[in-house]
Write a protein that holds these residues in place. Structure first.
Motif, PDB file in Angstrom:
ATOM      1  N   LEU A  31      31.704  44.668  41.409  1.00 27.21           N
ATOM      2  CA  LEU A  31      32.776  45.458  42.024  1.00 27.21           C
ATOM      3  C   LEU A  31      32.240  46.783  42.565  1.00 27.21           C
ATOM      4  CD1 LEU A  31      35.673  44.697  39.551  1.00 27.21           C
ATOM      5  CD2 LEU A  31      35.542  44.031  41.957  1.00 27.21           C
ATOM      6  N   ARG A  32      31.297  47.398  41.862  1.00 27.89           N
ATOM      7  CA  ARG A  32      30.672  48.637  42.369  1.00 27.89           C
ATOM      8  C   ARG A  32      29.887  48.358  43.648  1.00 27.89           C
ATOM      9  NH1 ARG A  32      29.716  49.366  36.902  1.00 27.89           N
ATOM     10  NH2 ARG A  32      27.503  48.878  37.074  1.00 27.89           N
ATOM     11  N   VAL A  33      29.147  47.253  43.663  1.00 30.86           N
ATOM     12  CA  VAL A  33      28.397  46.890  44.871  1.00 30.86           C
ATOM     13  C   VAL A  33      29.361  46.604  46.017  1.00 30.86           C
ATOM     14  CG1 VAL A  33      26.873  45.148  45.890  1.00 30.86           C
ATOM     15  CG2 VAL A  33      26.372  46.059  43.615  1.00 30.86           C
ATOM     16  N   LEU A  34      30.426  45.879  45.735  1.00 32.63           N
ATOM     17  CA  LEU A  34      31.417  45.585  46.765  1.00 32.63           C
ATOM     18  C   LEU A  34      32.029  46.879  47.304  1.00 32.63           C
ATOM     19  CD1 LEU A  34      32.965  43.429  48.339  1.00 32.63           C
ATOM     20  CD2 LEU A  34      34.626  43.358  46.456  1.00 32.63           C
ATOM     21  N   ASP A  35      32.276  47.828  46.438  1.00 37.53           N
ATOM     22  CA  ASP A  35      32.825  49.116  46.861  1.00 37.53           C
ATOM     23  C   ASP A  35      31.858  49.848  47.797  1.00 37.53           C
ATOM     24  OD1 ASP A  35      34.858  51.203  46.747  1.00 37.53           O
ATOM     25  OD2 ASP A  35      33.393  52.340  45.581  1.00 37.53           O
ATOM     26  N   LYS A  40      41.997  46.834  42.464  1.00 38.72           N
ATOM     27  CA  LYS A  40      43.067  45.868  42.715  1.00 38.72           C
ATOM     28  C   LYS A  40      42.617  44.452  42.378  1.00 38.72           C
ATOM     29  CE  LYS A  40      45.593  48.410  46.173  1.00 38.72           C
ATOM     30  NZ  LYS A  40      46.209  48.379  47.488  1.00 38.72           N
ATOM     31  N   ALA A  41      43.590  43.631  42.075  1.00 35.17           N
ATOM     32  CA  ALA A  41      43.306  42.244  41.700  1.00 35.17           C
ATOM     33  C   ALA A  41      42.596  41.492  42.812  1.00 35.17           C
ATOM     34  CB  ALA A  41      44.589  41.536  41.319  1.00 35.17           C
ATOM     35  N   LYS A  42      42.905  41.784  44.067  1.00 37.78           N
ATOM     36  CA  LYS A  42      42.294  41.051  45.171  1.00 37.78           C
ATOM     37  C   LYS A  42      40.775  41.188  45.157  1.00 37.78           C
ATOM     38  CE  LYS A  42      42.337  40.384  50.132  1.00 37.78           C
ATOM     39  NZ  LYS A  42      42.904  40.764  51.411  1.00 37.78           N
ATOM     40  N   ALA A  43      40.256  42.380  44.901  1.00 40.18           N
ATOM     41  CA  ALA A  43      38.809  42.583  44.846  1.00 40.18           C
ATOM     42  C   ALA A  43      38.207  41.783  43.699  1.00 40.18           C
ATOM     43  CB  ALA A  43      38.475  44.059  44.707  1.00 40.18           C
ATOM     44  N   LYS A  44      38.834  41.809  42.548  1.00 38.32           N
ATOM     45  CA  LYS A  44      38.320  41.064  41.399  1.00 38.32           C
ATOM     46  C   LYS A  44      38.353  39.563  41.658  1.00 38.32           C
ATOM     47  CE  LYS A  44      39.458  44.544  37.983  1.00 38.32           C
ATOM     48  NZ  LYS A  44      40.278  44.907  36.833  1.00 38.32           N
ATOM     49  N   ILE A  45      39.426  39.097  42.263  1.00 40.75           N
ATOM     50  CA  ILE A  45      39.533  37.673  42.580  1.00 40.75           C
ATOM     51  C   ILE A  45      38.463  37.280  43.588  1.00 40.75           C
ATOM     52  CG2 ILE A  45      40.993  35.957  43.734  1.00 40.75           C
ATOM     53  CD1 ILE A  45      43.394  37.414  42.389  1.00 40.75           C
ATOM     54  N   THR A  46      38.227  38.137  44.575  1.00 41.19           N
ATOM     55  CA  THR A  46      37.217  37.847  45.600  1.00 41.19           C
ATOM     56  C   THR A  46      35.833  37.742  44.980  1.00 41.19           C
ATOM     57  OG1 THR A  46      38.558  38.992  47.258  1.00 41.19           O
ATOM     58  CG2 THR A  46      36.237  38.655  47.783  1.00 41.19           C
ATOM     59  N   VAL A  47      35.482  38.687  44.118  1.00 40.14           N
ATOM     60  CA  VAL A  47      34.170  38.646  43.458  1.00 40.14           C
ATOM     61  C   VAL A  47      34.079  37.426  42.546  1.00 40.14           C
ATOM     62  CG1 VAL A  47      32.693  39.803  41.766  1.00 40.14           C
ATOM     63  CG2 VAL A  47      33.718  41.121  43.629  1.00 40.14           C
ATOM     64  N   SER A  61      28.694  35.886  51.572  1.00 38.97           N
ATOM     65  CA  SER A  61      28.895  36.940  52.568  1.00 38.97           C
ATOM     66  C   SER A  61      30.248  36.801  53.249  1.00 38.97           C
ATOM     67  CB  SER A  61      27.784  36.897  53.625  1.00 38.97           C
ATOM     68  OG  SER A  61      26.551  37.241  53.039  1.00 38.97           O
ATOM     69  N   ALA A  62      30.622  35.570  53.548  1.00 43.18           N
ATOM     70  CA  ALA A  62      31.922  35.336  54.185  1.00 43.18           C
ATOM     71  C   ALA A  62      33.066  35.770  53.274  1.00 43.18           C
ATOM     72  CB  ALA A  62      32.066  33.867  54.575  1.00 43.18           C
ATOM     73  N   LEU A  63      32.905  35.567  51.973  1.00 44.45           N
ATOM     74  CA  LEU A  63      33.942  35.961  51.030  1.00 44.45           C
ATOM     75  C   LEU A  63      33.977  37.467  50.806  1.00 44.45           C
ATOM     76  CD1 LEU A  63      33.513  33.192  48.322  1.00 44.45           C
ATOM     77  CD2 LEU A  63      35.559  33.591  49.704  1.00 44.45           C
ATOM     78  N   LEU A  64      32.810  38.092  50.722  1.00 43.97           N
ATOM     79  CA  LEU A  64      32.737  39.481  50.270  1.00 43.97           C
ATOM     80  C   LEU A  64      32.693  40.531  51.374  1.00 43.97           C
ATOM     81  CD1 LEU A  64      30.160  38.909  47.419  1.00 43.97           C
ATOM     82  CD2 LEU A  64      32.609  39.331  47.150  1.00 43.97           C
ATOM     83  N   LEU A  65      32.164  40.169  52.521  1.00 48.39           N
ATOM     84  CA  LEU A  65      31.963  41.176  53.559  1.00 48.39           C
ATOM     85  C   LEU A  65      33.078  41.145  54.586  1.00 48.39           C
ATOM     86  CD1 LEU A  65      28.128  40.794  54.031  1.00 48.39           C
ATOM     87  CD2 LEU A  65      29.353  42.472  52.635  1.00 48.39           C
ATOM     88  N   PRO A  66      33.399  42.293  55.149  1.00 47.88           N
ATOM     89  CA  PRO A  66      34.473  42.328  56.150  1.00 47.88           C
ATOM     90  C   PRO A  66      34.101  41.537  57.394  1.00 47.88           C
ATOM     91  CG  PRO A  66      33.329  44.433  56.066  1.00 47.88           C
ATOM     92  CD  PRO A  66      32.764  43.580  54.969  1.00 47.88           C
ATOM     93  N   ARG A  67      35.083  41.003  58.030  1.00 44.16           N
ATOM     94  CA  ARG A  67      34.866  40.225  59.248  1.00 44.16           C
ATOM     95  C   ARG A  67      35.083  41.078  60.448  1.00 44.16           C
ATOM     96  NH1 ARG A  67      37.340  37.045  55.475  1.00 44.16           N
ATOM     97  NH2 ARG A  67      36.108  35.286  54.887  1.00 44.16           N
TER      98      ARG A  67
END
Length: 99
Positions: free
Chosen positions: A41-45, A55-62, A93-99
């Motif tokens: 989550l820190r890396v995603l941030d 938020k739950a969405k970030a946790k679900i995505t990771v 990458s498709a799941l975690l990175l912005p499009r």
């Protein structure tokens, strides 16, 4: 991903047998999993600063990205594909990175 690819049998044990561990080891393992998720989550941030990682969405995505890797490395012939790491990186990458 490298660990999962090289030690898929351990991933399977962790997923399937965690509840069989003695209480002390089970709690330590669950804490390690929470710490691992917090690291992701820190890396995603860092790469998606506008995303509220609390938020739950970030946790679900990771969790979704990690689950894809964990399942793929343990799935028969799929787990032995020479291009699996590249394919998983693309999916992650498709799941975690912005499009």
């Amino acid at each position: 991903m490298e660990f999962a690819l090289q030690h898929s049998h351990l991933i399977g044990l962790l997923i399937g047998e965690l509840d069989q561990l003695p209480e002390k080891e089970r709690k330590a393992s669950k804490q390690a999993q929470r710490d691992y998720l917090a690291l992701w989550l820190r890396v995603l941030d860092e790469v998606r600063p506008g995303l509220d990682t609390a938020k739950a969405k970030a946790k679900i995505t990771v969790c979704a990205a990690l689950t894809v890797v964990d399942n793929a490395v343990r799935t028969g012939l799929l787990g032995r594909r020479p291009d699996l790491a590249d394919q998983l990186a693309e999916i992650g990458s498709a799941l975690l990175l912005p499009r």
